[in-house]
Motif scaffolding. Structure first.
Motif, PDB file in Angstrom:
ATOM      1  N   GLY B  11     -42.940  -3.295   0.197  1.00 37.94           N
ATOM      2  CA  GLY B  11     -44.125  -3.444  -0.583  1.00 37.94           C
ATOM      3  C   GLY B  11     -43.689  -2.410  -1.610  1.00 37.94           C
ATOM      4  O   GLY B  11     -43.860  -2.766  -2.970  1.00 37.94           O
ATOM      5  N   ALA B  12     -43.191  -1.107  -1.445  1.00 32.16           N
ATOM      6  CA  ALA B  12     -42.828   0.044  -2.409  1.00 32.16           C
ATOM      7  C   ALA B  12     -41.489  -0.638  -3.176  1.00 32.16           C
ATOM      8  O   ALA B  12     -41.725  -0.384  -4.229  1.00 32.16           O
ATOM      9  CB  ALA B  12     -42.756   1.131  -1.463  1.00 32.16           C
ATOM     10  N   LEU B  14     -40.624  -3.484  -3.637  1.00 28.91           N
ATOM     11  CA  LEU B  14     -40.805  -4.543  -4.622  1.00 28.91           C
ATOM     12  C   LEU B  14     -41.563  -4.386  -5.708  1.00 28.91           C
ATOM     13  O   LEU B  14     -41.324  -4.858  -6.963  1.00 28.91           O
ATOM     14  CB  LEU B  14     -41.684  -5.729  -3.807  1.00 28.91           C
ATOM     15  N   GLY B  15     -42.495  -3.073  -5.469  1.00 29.97           N
ATOM     16  CA  GLY B  15     -43.376  -2.918  -6.303  1.00 29.97           C
ATOM     17  C   GLY B  15     -42.601  -1.963  -7.516  1.00 29.97           C
ATOM     18  O   GLY B  15     -42.536  -2.300  -8.800  1.00 29.97           O
ATOM     19  N   TYR B  16     -41.656  -1.118  -7.328  1.00 25.23           N
ATOM     20  CA  TYR B  16     -41.016  -0.615  -8.262  1.00 25.23           C
ATOM     21  C   TYR B  16     -39.813  -1.381  -8.877  1.00 25.23           C
ATOM     22  O   TYR B  16     -39.641  -1.281 -10.220  1.00 25.23           O
ATOM     23  CB  TYR B  16     -39.869   0.706  -7.506  1.00 25.23           C
ATOM     24  N   ALA B  18     -40.428  -4.621  -9.496  1.00 29.48           N
ATOM     25  CA  ALA B  18     -41.053  -5.413 -10.432  1.00 29.48           C
ATOM     26  C   ALA B  18     -41.662  -4.486 -11.668  1.00 29.48           C
ATOM     27  O   ALA B  18     -41.464  -5.138 -12.690  1.00 29.48           O
ATOM     28  CB  ALA B  18     -42.579  -5.638  -9.842  1.00 29.48           C
ATOM     29  N   ILE B  19     -41.720  -3.229 -11.653  1.00 26.88           N
ATOM     30  CA  ILE B  19     -41.972  -2.239 -12.688  1.00 26.88           C
ATOM     31  C   ILE B  19     -40.737  -2.141 -13.363  1.00 26.88           C
ATOM     32  O   ILE B  19     -40.812  -2.352 -14.859  1.00 26.88           O
ATOM     33  CB  ILE B  19     -42.351  -0.954 -12.184  1.00 26.88           C
ATOM     34  N   PHE B  22     -40.174  -5.284 -15.171  1.00 29.85           N
ATOM     35  CA  PHE B  22     -40.983  -5.320 -16.402  1.00 29.85           C
ATOM     36  C   PHE B  22     -40.701  -4.543 -17.640  1.00 29.85           C
ATOM     37  O   PHE B  22     -40.720  -5.049 -19.071  1.00 29.85           O
ATOM     38  CB  PHE B  22     -42.468  -5.139 -16.086  1.00 29.85           C
ATOM     39  N   ASP B 158     -45.897   1.605 -17.338  1.00 30.99           N
ATOM     40  CA  ASP B 158     -47.678   1.244 -17.367  1.00 30.99           C
ATOM     41  C   ASP B 158     -47.234  -0.430 -17.261  1.00 30.99           C
ATOM     42  O   ASP B 158     -47.973  -0.719 -18.477  1.00 30.99           O
ATOM     43  CB  ASP B 158     -48.237   2.058 -18.037  1.00 30.99           C
ATOM     44  N   PRO B 159     -46.767  -1.062 -16.501  1.00 29.03           N
ATOM     45  CA  PRO B 159     -46.726  -2.531 -16.794  1.00 29.03           C
ATOM     46  C   PRO B 159     -47.848  -3.282 -17.113  1.00 29.03           C
ATOM     47  O   PRO B 159     -47.964  -4.187 -17.838  1.00 29.03           O
ATOM     48  CB  PRO B 159     -45.889  -2.994 -15.563  1.00 29.03           C
TER      49      PRO B 159
END
Lengths: 466, 339
Positions: B11-12, B14-16, B18-19, B22, B158-159
């Motif tokens: 999750g972490a 993928l989160g980063y 994605a940011i 973005f 801040d996506p």
């Protein structure tokens, strides 16, 4: 002690070498190791509170020491003397709370131009630990149960996951656990606690903080739709913020093998107002029920409705020093009275209708909670009953001129409903509103969403103000 | 516990990721800058098609994006200006890269001196811009936008905030930045009219002490070397270089600081456009949302002043600046005059 900050978690990590070192050195001396764990827990709690605010720590120590000393004195006295002691002790314990939180409000009630004490800062956690300690004193002195050791008592009073924003714990539930606390790695405890921490941080960082950016209580929008939107945003914001803290606290305590009370039980899935208040801030509502409502006679007296109204008015006042809070609490109390009355007559609303009425009612009355300006509140109420104020083109025009973050509700209101729906499904299928969220996949998804959705601007936990 | 750890890590990551994706592809500040640069390219084409006369290419941050109107300048004075500014957030060298795309021999590059004391190093957004414009690496060669520092600033993005800016821009037909709908209009000549009226209540006029403090602050070595490098490269391309002190809502005592910095640049061989305002204005009604963003009318007036200085090749002389400093109690070295 803000769970949403990196500093808090780094502080805990900083204590880890001490824990590991102590456990290793005392590995063959179990009693000494247990003492070490208790002392370290206390030191950690005190340090975290002191670093957050030294005046808060001093006031906390005053309240805890006074209570301990008094209960110790009462332990040696008769039951009657112990009970009488409470009449003196409780006001003394409430003194800091009254001064810091209510002195200015009381002053303005007595004198219109009162300006003194306006800028007093409320010590962190005072509303929570004061009530927890008062509950401890009442339980100890009235039931004449033995006093714990000073160390266990202090750990009960200061336990860092819950001291600042609850839940308000009871002697019978938390004290025995603190007497057995162990700071040792336990895979089962971690597995039980970590998902709640993630859930709590998801509520706070991904949902509450974004919702906080989207409304402003400082002016009357002039359109009824905007007011309802602000109310709806706040409805979700306060829940996710407060429940987020409670869940993180719950998870953190679980990691240490301590089970705290679950402060929220998916209140927005309640189908009636009584059910709502059984699910919202349970530790406070049960505290008021057990220590004020029941002693006044509870349901068994003819004056039950007045007692209920009084309890809820006080509960409103607990939340904030202002007439709007008293009004908010009183309206809630009134709603409960109405519900109880028609329930007694055998009336009942069907599930979905009951849910709609309850939820709509809460959305409406939260306005009394977050708006403390009487003029704005009055204007808003007037707007809500004005047919012309329900003007969609005007609402859209207002949105265009609003700040950039005013677009947040487009995503976060539906997302909030989805989360509440997930709680409902979890409750129905798993008999626990948060069980679905504890699955490893859900945790991974929430971690992703925390990272991706977390706004650049963060807000302190809303209940830190209490 | 293992399953939880794995899912948290995934999750972490993928989160980063994605940011990062973005921030790279959808940063609204980037989008505005890219649009501005497209407009300035079209405007340049328009000017070059009209005539082969040299142009003035002005670079800088948003203080230029909002406050210099090339179309108005051309119409009122005939001076040919290309506004190649982006934002201060890209850094001086990245802004200079943008100027390189426009210059031809005989042109004049005007550098807006937003800061002489604080280093305006290339930032991740600036470097991303240079990469997106491909082949631009004269000043930024070897600088990687994915260094640990740049990575950190990107990951702090801040996506969601970005996507809201963009969504609102789409919904309300505005600029996808923090300026929305009726607040900002991008002009075809590569500048933005800004209509916000937030400074009307502003009491921002720093005390005179600030001037004294700033005078004691040394000129940034990085800025000195950046200016030298820009001058060297531009002159190699056959262009001249000068500087401009942008106007700000600040106390008149700050003129001393501006005069000192102008003197410094002049002695470096970079003439500074002569502007009697010396970078200060105390009329908050002329400013839009920050102390360097002018409202459209004030921007046009500002544009004329700059254009006239360019047309007349009016620059501060060393003597004038030294005289000014002496008159205000300072030496040419930025130290107080002893009485």
């Amino acid at each position: 002690m803000d769970f949403s900050t990196t500093e808090f978690w780094l502080s805990l990590l900083g204590a880890l070498p001490i824990v590991l070192g102590g456990n290793y050195l005392l590995r063959k001396k179990d009693d000494a190791k247990q003492l070490f764990h208790k002392v370290l827990t206390l030191l950690l709690s005190i340090t975290l509170l002191g670093v957050a605010s030294l005046p808060s720590l001093i006031i906390f120590l005053y309240v805890t020491m006074l209570a301990y000393g008094a209960c110790k004195w009462g332990e040696q006295r008769s039951a009657r003397a112990s009970k009488s002691l409470l009449w003196v002790l409780i006001p003394l314990l409430l003194l800091p709370l009254l001064y810091y939180k209510y002195a200015y409000f009381i002053g303005t009630c007595l004198q219109e131009e009162w300006d003194t004490l306006k800028h007093l800062i409320i010590p962190i956690g005072i509303s929570f630990y004061t009530f927890q300690i008062i509950g401890f004193c009442i339980d100890t002195l009235i039931r004449k149960v033995p006093m714990p050791t000073w160390l266990d008592y202090m750990n009960f009073s200061s336990f860092f996951p819950q001291i600042v924003a609850g839940p308000i714990e009871r002697r019978d539930e938390l004290l025995p656990q603190m007497q057995r606390i162990r700071l040792e790695y336990n895979s089962a405890h971690m597995q039980a606690g970590v998902p709640y921490i993630i859930l709590g941080l998801f509520f706070k960082l991904a949902l509450a903080d974004n919702l906080a950016l989207s409304y402003s209580p400082q002016y009357s929008p002039g359109t009824a739709i905007q007011i309802w939107m602000f109310n709806l945003i706040f409805t979700f914001r306060i829940y996710f913020d407060f429940a987020g803290y409670g869940l993180t606290a719950y998870g953190l305590a679980k990691c240490l093998g301590i089970t705290l009370r679950m402060n929220f039980l998916s209140p927005y899935t309640a189908s009636n107002i009584t059910d709502f208040w059984r699910r919202w801030h349970t530790s406070l509502t049960t505290w008021f029920r057990d220590y004020i409502y029941f002693p006044l006679g509870g349901n068994r007296t003819k004056r039950w409705a007045i007692n209920l109204l009084l309890v809820f008015a006080i509960s409103g006042l607990w939340h904030g020093a202002g007439w709007n809070f008293i009004l908010w609490g009183s309206i809630s109390g009134l709603a409960l009275i109405i519900h109880k009355s028609y329930k007694q007559m055998g009336w009942r609303l069907p599930g979905i209708v009951g849910w709609g009425v309850t939820f709509g009612f809460m959305v409406f009355i939260w306005m009394f909670f977050y708006i403390n300006d009487a003029n704005i509140l009055t204007q808003n109420l007037h707007t809500l009953i004005t047919a012309e104020a329900y003007d969609i083109p005007r609402f859209i025009a207002h949105q265009k001129l609003s700040s950039a973050y005013a677009g947040m509700p487009v995503l976060f209101i539906p997302l909030s409903f989805i989360v509440v729906a997930a709680e409902f499904i979890s409750q129905r299928t798993q008999h626990d509103p948060y069980k679905l969220f504890l699955h490893p996949f859900a945790c991974g998804l929430m971690v992703f969403l925390i990272i991706f959705l977390q706004p650049a601007i963060q807000n302190q936990f809303i209940y830190f103000a209490f | 516990m293992k399953k939880y750890l794995i899912s948290i890590i995934i999750g972490a990551v993928l989160g980063y990721a994605a940011i990062f994706a973005f921030a790279w592809y959808s940063n609204p500040g980037q989008i505005v800058w890219l649009r501005l640069l497209e407009k300035s390219e079209q405007w340049e084409q328009h000017l070059r098609n009209q005539s082969s006369a040299p142009c003035h290419i002005i670079i800088g941050g948003s203080e230029i994006s909002f406050s210099v109107a090339p179309d108005y300048i051309l119409k009122q004075t005939g001076v040919r200006v290309i506004n190649a500014s982006t934002g201060a957030g890209s850094g001086l060298l990245c802004n200079a890269e943008m100027a390189l795309r426009h210059i031809r021999p005989g042109d004049n590059v005007v550098i807006s001196c937003l800061s002489m004391t604080d280093a305006m190093a290339p930032t991740t957004p600036g470097l991303q811009l240079c990469i997106k414009k491909r082949g631009l690496n004269t000043f930024t060669d070897g600088l990687i936008p994915f260094s640990p520092h740049h990575l950190k600033t990107t990951l702090q993005g801040d996506p969601l905030g970005y996507s809201y800016f963009m969504a609102r821009a789409i919904m309300f037909n505005g600029t996808p930045y923090r300026y929305m709908g009726k607040e900002a209009r991008m002009q075809d000549s590569g500048w933005i009219e800004l209509y916000m009226d937030l400074m009307k209540e502003c009491k921002y006029l720093p005390e005179f002490r600030r001037a004294n403090t700033l005078l004691k602050r040394p000129i940034s070595g990085y800025m000195q070397s950046s200016f030298r490098r820009i001058k060297q490269v531009m002159e190699q391309r056959g262009a001249t270089v000068c500087a401009h002190i942008p106007i700000s809502l600040q106390h008149a005592t700050m003129r001393t600081v501006c005069a000192y910095h102008a003197l410094f640049l002049t002695r470096m061989g970079i003439p500074v456009l002569r502007d009697e305002r010396l970078g200060t204005c105390d009329d908050n009604t002329q400013f839009s949302d920050t102390f360097q963003h002018l409202k459209p009318e004030a921007a046009r007036a500002n544009s004329l002043i700059i254009a006239q200085a360019l047309q007349n090749k009016a620059y501060w002389s060393e003597d004038e600046l030294i005289t000014y400093l002496h008159a205000h109690g300072w030496t040419a070295d930025g130290t107080p005059l002893t009485k």
